[in-house]
Design an enzyme around this catalytic site. Structure first.
Site, mmCIF file in Angstrom:
data_model
loop_
_atom_site.group_PDB
_atom_site.id
_atom_site.type_symbol
_atom_site.label_atom_id
_atom_site.label_comp_id
_atom_site.label_asym_id
_atom_site.label_seq_id
_atom_site.Cartn_x
_atom_site.Cartn_y
_atom_site.Cartn_z
ATOM 1 C CB ILE A 16 10.439 -5.754 38.841
ATOM 2 C CG1 ILE A 16 10.773 -7.466 39.062
ATOM 3 C CG2 ILE A 16 10.476 -5.377 37.323
ATOM 4 C CD1 ILE A 16 9.681 -8.283 38.876
ATOM 5 N N GLY A 18 13.652 -7.589 42.582
ATOM 6 C CA GLY A 18 13.969 -9.207 43.214
ATOM 7 C C GLY A 18 15.037 -9.231 44.355
ATOM 8 C CB CYS A 81 22.739 -12.734 32.032
ATOM 9 S SG CYS A 81 21.052 -12.778 31.111
#
Length: 241
Positions: A16, A18, A81
């Site tokens: 989004i 960051g 991740c």
């Protein structure tokens, strides 16, 4: 003196936005010339935030020529991740979700205009993975210096204890302000921040020289759509974890 043009930046796994917000907050003169993310909903939010929709598709389909055309000075990367989390299977580079990042590393070695700087973020655990080994091997081949860190938002006054791995990489022709920590992974206390009244180098301080300095949660929340009393009640119930 003529002002140099802003850095051209590519943002991979943009989510989004960051990384882009952080880049803007850093004060660096930079322009995100393209972002890449496969998630349709995340791209909707990114487009709302920045007025630009990321390139949506599988990063594994990109070629060296595709990336060369941007002639980007810097790349921001926050790859999946899940292959490295402590609670996961820890399959590292054997996890299909790691393939796109490995593809990007391979492409760098075949580019005519590779980036001069990289910023990579991931979970704690990435630093002991074979993907991490591949990252450092590629950067070494391309004559990059690296500085690696395990940092927590708490160290920067943000009430959120989530330590993360960060890698800064620059081509050898570009110097880091503190070259003494080149090619090192620094693990600083994850629950503490520097006492801002001290001037000693943070890398030489021990935990007794550090203290928690966090801003209240209300400083990070927007409460425009609810009343002040209700907002205060919600904020007072928030705990960082």
């Amino acid at each position: 003196m003529e002002t140099p043009p802003p850095w051209r930046v590519l943002e991979f796994y943009s989510g989004i936005g960051g990384m882009r917000y952080s880049l803007a907050s850093s004060g660096v003169r930079a322009e995100v010339v393209e972002a890449f993310d496969i998630n349709d909903v995340a791209n909707d939010v990114y487009e709302h935030n920045f007025g630009h929709r990321p390139c949506q598709g599988n990063i594994q389909t990109l070629t060296a020529g595709d990336l060369d055309k941007y002639k980007a000075h810097a790349w921001l990367l926050s790859p999946p991740c899940q292959p490295y989390t402590r609670q996961g299977l820890q399959k590292h580079s054997a996890d299909a979700r790691a393939f796109s990042f490995i593809k990007i590393l391979n492409l760098m070695q075949n580019m005519s205009f590779p980036p001069q700087m990289l910023f990579v973020e991931n979970v704690v655990g990435f630093e002991v993975s074979d993907t991490h080994d591949q990252l450092l091997a590629v950067l070494s081949t391309l004559s990059f210096n690296t500085q690696e860190f395990i940092l927590s938002p708490l160290q920067f006054g943000v009430p959120y204890s989530r330590p993360r791995y960060f890698c800064l990489a620059k081509q050898e022709s570009m110097c880091f302000p503190n070259p003494s920590v080149n090619d090192k992974l620094l693990r600083t206390p994850t629950c503490l921040t520097l006492n801002t009244t001290r001037t000693q180098n943070s890398y030489d301080q021990n935990e007794d020289d550090l203290e928690v300095v966090c801003n209240p949660i209300r400083n990070f929340l927007e409460a425009q759509s609810i009343g002040d009393k209700e907002s205060s009640a919600i904020i007072s119930d928030c705990k960082y974890s």
